[in-house]
Design an enzyme around this catalytic site. Structure first.
Site, PDB file in Angstrom:
ATOM      1  N   LYS A   1       0.820  -1.083   0.144  1.00  0.00           N
ATOM      2  CA  LYS A   1      -0.086  -0.041  -0.049  1.00  0.00           C
ATOM      3  C   LYS A   1       1.034   1.221  -0.112  1.00  0.00           C
ATOM      4  CE  LYS A   1      -2.252  -1.256   3.972  1.00  0.00           C
ATOM      5  NZ  LYS A   1      -1.306  -2.236   4.022  1.00  0.00           N
TER       6      LYS A   1
ATOM      7  N   ARG B   1      11.024  -1.303  10.957  1.00  0.00           N
ATOM      8  CA  ARG B   1       9.926  -0.811  11.861  1.00  0.00           C
ATOM      9  C   ARG B   1       9.595  -1.662  13.020  1.00  0.00           C
ATOM     10  NH1 ARG B   1       4.534   0.285   8.428  1.00  0.00           N
ATOM     11  NH2 ARG B   1       3.690  -0.930   9.618  1.00  0.00           N
TER      12      ARG B   1
HETATM   13  P1  AP5 Z   1       4.770  -1.730   1.882  1.00  0.00           P
HETATM   14  O1  AP5 Z   1       4.743  -0.729   0.761  1.00  0.00           O
HETATM   15  O2  AP5 Z   1       5.479  -1.092   3.102  1.00  0.00           O
HETATM   16  O3  AP5 Z   1       3.490  -2.478   2.377  1.00  0.00           O
HETATM   17  P2  AP5 Z   1       2.341  -1.917   2.978  1.00  0.00           P
HETATM   18  O4  AP5 Z   1       1.202  -2.668   2.605  1.00  0.00           O
HETATM   19  O5  AP5 Z   1       2.290  -0.380   3.204  1.00  0.00           O
HETATM   20  O6  AP5 Z   1       2.546  -2.516   4.479  1.00  0.00           O
HETATM   21  P3  AP5 Z   1       2.418  -2.018   5.876  1.00  0.00           P
HETATM   22  O7  AP5 Z   1       3.115  -2.917   7.147  1.00  0.00           O
HETATM   23  O8  AP5 Z   1       2.995  -0.624   6.029  1.00  0.00           O
HETATM   24  O9  AP5 Z   1       0.787  -2.133   6.301  1.00  0.00           O
HETATM   25  P4  AP5 Z   1       0.335  -2.040   7.546  1.00  0.00           P
HETATM   26  O10 AP5 Z   1      -1.269  -1.830   7.034  1.00  0.00           O
HETATM   27  O11 AP5 Z   1       0.261  -3.120   8.482  1.00  0.00           O
HETATM   28  O12 AP5 Z   1       0.786  -0.778   8.401  1.00  0.00           O
HETATM   29  P5  AP5 Z   1       0.181   0.560   8.901  1.00  0.00           P
HETATM   30  O13 AP5 Z   1       1.392   1.641   8.933  1.00  0.00           O
HETATM   31  O14 AP5 Z   1      -0.874   1.041   8.016  1.00  0.00           O
HETATM   32  O15 AP5 Z   1       5.606  -2.736   1.275  1.00  0.00           O
HETATM   33  C1  AP5 Z   1       6.302  -3.685   2.424  1.00  0.00           C
HETATM   34  C2  AP5 Z   1       7.464  -4.481   1.592  1.00  0.00           C
HETATM   35  O16 AP5 Z   1       7.219  -5.056   0.714  1.00  0.00           O
HETATM   36  C3  AP5 Z   1       8.452  -3.112   1.670  1.00  0.00           C
HETATM   37  O17 AP5 Z   1       9.848  -3.666   1.728  1.00  0.00           O
HETATM   38  C4  AP5 Z   1       8.553  -3.115  -0.011  1.00  0.00           C
HETATM   39  O18 AP5 Z   1       9.826  -2.583  -0.563  1.00  0.00           O
HETATM   40  C5  AP5 Z   1       8.004  -4.571  -0.600  1.00  0.00           C
HETATM   41  N1  AP5 Z   1       7.238  -4.578  -1.528  1.00  0.00           N
HETATM   42  C6  AP5 Z   1       6.108  -3.585  -2.023  1.00  0.00           C
HETATM   43  N2  AP5 Z   1       5.737  -4.125  -3.280  1.00  0.00           N
HETATM   44  C7  AP5 Z   1       6.345  -4.964  -3.858  1.00  0.00           C
HETATM   45  C8  AP5 Z   1       6.368  -5.847  -4.805  1.00  0.00           C
HETATM   46  N3  AP5 Z   1       5.188  -5.783  -5.819  1.00  0.00           N
HETATM   47  N4  AP5 Z   1       7.253  -6.881  -4.925  1.00  0.00           N
HETATM   48  C9  AP5 Z   1       8.192  -7.159  -3.809  1.00  0.00           C
HETATM   49  N5  AP5 Z   1       8.380  -6.175  -3.021  1.00  0.00           N
HETATM   50  C10 AP5 Z   1       7.496  -5.491  -2.775  1.00  0.00           C
HETATM   51  O19 AP5 Z   1      -0.272   0.525  10.362  1.00  0.00           O
HETATM   52  C11 AP5 Z   1       0.273   0.113  11.484  1.00  0.00           C
HETATM   53  C12 AP5 Z   1      -0.631   0.072  12.702  1.00  0.00           C
HETATM   54  O20 AP5 Z   1      -1.171   1.349  12.918  1.00  0.00           O
HETATM   55  C13 AP5 Z   1      -1.632  -1.244  12.445  1.00  0.00           C
HETATM   56  O21 AP5 Z   1      -1.113  -2.265  12.983  1.00  0.00           O
HETATM   57  C14 AP5 Z   1      -2.539  -0.514  13.607  1.00  0.00           C
HETATM   58  O22 AP5 Z   1      -2.044  -0.895  14.840  1.00  0.00           O
HETATM   59  C15 AP5 Z   1      -2.453   1.098  13.482  1.00  0.00           C
HETATM   60  N6  AP5 Z   1      -3.387   1.413  12.217  1.00  0.00           N
HETATM   61  C16 AP5 Z   1      -3.019   2.110  11.181  1.00  0.00           C
HETATM   62  N7  AP5 Z   1      -4.243   2.473  10.350  1.00  0.00           N
HETATM   63  C17 AP5 Z   1      -5.064   2.274  11.141  1.00  0.00           C
HETATM   64  C18 AP5 Z   1      -6.795   2.178  11.410  1.00  0.00           C
HETATM   65  N8  AP5 Z   1      -7.276   2.675   9.916  1.00  0.00           N
HETATM   66  N9  AP5 Z   1      -7.622   1.725  12.429  1.00  0.00           N
HETATM   67  C19 AP5 Z   1      -6.818   1.426  13.407  1.00  0.00           C
HETATM   68  N10 AP5 Z   1      -5.489   1.100  13.499  1.00  0.00           N
HETATM   69  C20 AP5 Z   1      -4.597   1.604  12.515  1.00  0.00           C
END
Ligand code: AP5
Length: 243
Positions: free
Chosen positions: A26, A182
């Site tokens: 994402k 992270r």
């Molecule tokens: P990356 O692009 O970082 O993936 P992502 O989907 O953004 O993963 P996140 O871990 O950031 O998502 P998340 O939803 O768990 O975290 P968030 O910060 O929102 O890619 C990952 C890796 O893969 C990278 O190394 C990249 O280079 C690689 N990659 C990407 N595409 C690729 C491809 N095509 N091929 C190969 N490699 C690839 O949330 C964190 C925490 O915040 C949650 O756990 C929760 O506690 C809280 N939170 C956030 N939003 C909310 C909400 N709306 N409600 C309640 N709690 C929330």
């Protein structure tokens, strides 16, 4: 080419929602949309990490929850999302990365957009309902992506030691900063995050599918191919009235 790019950054693309499990890409794909269309990425994970870093009241409450890989309560999310969506740079559109994450958040977002975005438009252009793109990636690939992720604490650039390593081990290509892992990318927390996705966030896909707004794409492909699929989906919305 320069003209084409100028056209894209003048367009009203409306809200784009990237939906997918942790590690689906994402954040990576949001940055591509930002570069092409000149709209902001709104990552609720980044907003929360900023609050945690500054030690605000919300940050103190969210910190322990995030460390367990659980979701922060909906009521705490609405205020930070509303504040961010009201900023001027969201007028032509925005990419939501990590929101909505529960069916209640999806319902809240629809009501917010209807009341505060679509009804207040002075230019009477067509309203653009959200484009919802679900990134599909299998479990094994997600684990590899999350355990291999590294990011630059200075410029935010993302790397992956398996698929997209930096030129020099553990250092950012752009500014040479030491890359960081992270806090919630430890295996013990990853399992909690994936479980939260299964039990709570999958319902968001059902919510949008029922409204015939969900477009699922194969996000286990190389990054550039995933980007091309996403641009294709966004491009098709212009044929539906958004300009
Ligand atoms: P990356 O692009 O970082 O993936 P992502 O989907 O953004 O993963 P996140 O871990 O950031 O998502 P998340 O939803 O768990 O975290 P968030 O910060 O929102 O890619 C990952 C890796 O893969 C990278 O190394 C990249 O280079 C690689 N990659 C990407 N595409 C690729 C491809 N095509 N091929 C190969 N490699 C690839 O949330 C964190 C925490 O915040 C949650 O756990 C929760 O506690 C809280 N939170 C956030 N939003 C909310 C909400 N709306 N409600 C309640 N709690 C929330």
């Amino acid at each position: 080419m320069a003209n084409e790019s100028a056209n894209e950054t003048a367009r009203n693309i409306g809200p784009v929602i990237l939906l997918g499990p942790p590690g689906a890409g994402k954040g990576t794909q949001s940055k591509q949309i930002v570069d092409r269309y000149g709209v902001p990425q709104i990552s609720t994970g980044d907003l929360l990490r900023d609050h945690v870093g500054r030690g605000t009241e919300l940050g103190l409450e969210a910190k322990a929850i995030m460390a367990r890989g659980e979701l922060v309560p909906d009521e705490l999310m609405y205020g930070i999302v509303a504040t961010r969506l009201r900023e001027a740079d969201c007028q032509r559109g925005f990419v939501l990365d990590g929101f909505p994450r529960t069916a209640a958040q999806a319902g809240w977002l629809d009501a917010f957009l209807e009341k505060e975005v679509f009804d207040n438009r002075s230019d009477k252009r067509e309203k653009c309902p959200p484009v919802v793109i679900q990134l599909l990636v299998d479990y094994t690939q997600l684990l590899l992506r999350l355990t291999g992720r590294r990011s630059c604490p200075t410029c935010g650039r993302l790397y992956n030691i398996h698929s997209q390593p930096p030129l020099v081990d553990e250092l950012c290509d752009v500014d040479g900063s030491k890359l960081v892992i992270r806090d919630d990318d430890r295996e013990s927390v990853i399992s909690g995050r994936l479980a939260a996705y299964e039990t709570q966030t999958r319902r968001v896909a059902d919510y949008y599918r029922a409204q015939r707004r969900l477009v699922a794409i194969h996000a286990d492909r190389p990054m550039a191919e995933v980007t091309a699929q996403i641009f294709g989906v966004i491009g098709r919305r212009f044929q539906g009235g958004c300009q």
